[in-house]
Design a protein around this motif. Structure first.
Motif: not given
Length: 345
Positions: A150-159, A176-183, A217-222
């Motif tokens: 309800k109040s938390i979104h958990v993602r399984g991405v490896t950081i 920098e990683r935050t800006l990338i993840d948001v984009a 490691l993630e290449t989605r939506n690069t």
């Protein structure tokens, strides 16, 4: 406050359910904030710090800023909870080390899973602007887990470790990683306003962001990330201006230069405009949240200064189009701009 902190003040679980309809807001499971000072004397123990000036009440604007402030409060509350948990774990570890390895193993298995604050949540922690509400959930990363509560979104991405840092007693993705993840995840309205702000304040550079992107490691939506970087401009001064620039791009408009300054001798001042299109002698001014249209209490003198400033531009042969916050999300003003651009070619 946590549930336990409220109970230590002398309230019961039934009391907590009642005060949620009065002066307390539930931010997430077991975490609450005091919204305001109420008229119920029995609640004084809750809002005493507000009454004494140690803390301040939430400022309510009556617009989208209230939703962002509420999410920010939820994020800060969860940071506090994680900080408390970490402190408890450290104290248990010290105690278990003295008691023996069996106790240490038992405590470790009972510990909550590690998490890293990410995406919009990390952006709030880094002090980046949220153009408008896109989520009401605290966003975290836990290895191998993808779930929405309800109040938390958990993602399984490896950081990777070098894409994390400590903040407020817990881990958060780097700027920098935050800006990338948001984009990667959200509309360019959201990501480009953050990029503009971070670049303008000198918090990072395009080179650092690209270097971090190459390590992901993630290449989605690069491609979306690279496009957002291409469109970012440190000269833009507000999320509203960033959204306008995104709209220009989406409509195929080129030639708009942000923050152009004119020397207005008759006004004994310099006139700076949000966007200038020199080829068509068109000025576009953006009236963002809290500027003119959402009851920000701009003094009459300020409105008069704006009127004189705009009249000076018109006297110099410039056409001025003003776009309010709501109009950024409609087509009419951009069709007006298109007619001007096409009509003078």
């Amino acid at each position: 406050m946590t549930t336990q902190q409220i109970i230590r003040l002398g309230f019961t679980h039934a009391d907590i359910r009642r005060i949620r309809s009065c002066c307390v807001r539930r931010l997430s499971r077991g975490v609450y904030s005091v919204r305001h000072v109420c008229a119920v004397e029995d609640h004084r123990r809750l809002w005493a710090s507000i009454d004494e000036g140690t803390h301040s009440e939430f400022t309510e604007h009556g617009d989208i800023r209230d939703e962002i402030a509420e999410l920010d409060a939820a994020v800060m509350a969860r940071c506090e909870v994680r900080f408390q948990i970490q402190g408890q774990q450290e104290r248990r570890a010290e105690s278990d080390a003295a008691a023996g390895s069996t106790a240490s193993i038992r405590t470790s298995s009972a510990s909550p899973p590690p998490e890293v604050f990410s995406h919009i949540t990390a952006a709030l922690i880094h002090g980046l602007p949220i153009a408008y509400p896109v989520t009401h959930q605290v966003e975290v990363v836990r290895p191998g887990v993808n779930r929405r509560f309800k109040s938390i979104h958990v993602r399984g991405v490896t950081i990777p470790k070098h894409h994390r840092q400590e903040a407020r007693g817990t881990e958060v993705t780097t700027l920098e990683r935050t800006l990338i993840d948001v984009a990667r995840t959200y509309n360019p309205d959201i990501s480009i306003s953050m990029l503009d702000n971070a670049l303008r304040r000198g918090l990072t550079t395009r080179e650092k962001i690209l270097a971090t992107l190459a390590q992901c490691l993630e290449t989605r939506n690069t491609k979306r990330v690279r496009l957002a970087l291409d469109l970012a401009d440190a000269r833009r001064e507000s999320p509203a201006e960033s959204i306008a620039a995104v709209r220009f791009f989406q409509h195929g408009f080129v030639g708009f230069v942000p923050q152009v300054e004119f020397d207005a001798t008759s006004l004994r001042a310099k006139v700076r405009v949000d966007f200038c299109h020199r080829a068509t002698r068109l000025i576009v001014e953006i009236d963002g949240i809290g500027k003119l249209y959402l009851g920000s209490g701009v003094p009459r003198e300020e409105l008069e200064r704006e009127r004189r400033r705009e009249q000076w531009l018109r006297d110099q042969g410039w056409r001025v189009i003003r776009i309010s916050w709501k109009e950024l999300f409609k087509e009419s003003k951009f069709e007006e701009i298109r007619r001007v651009l096409v009509g003078t070619k």
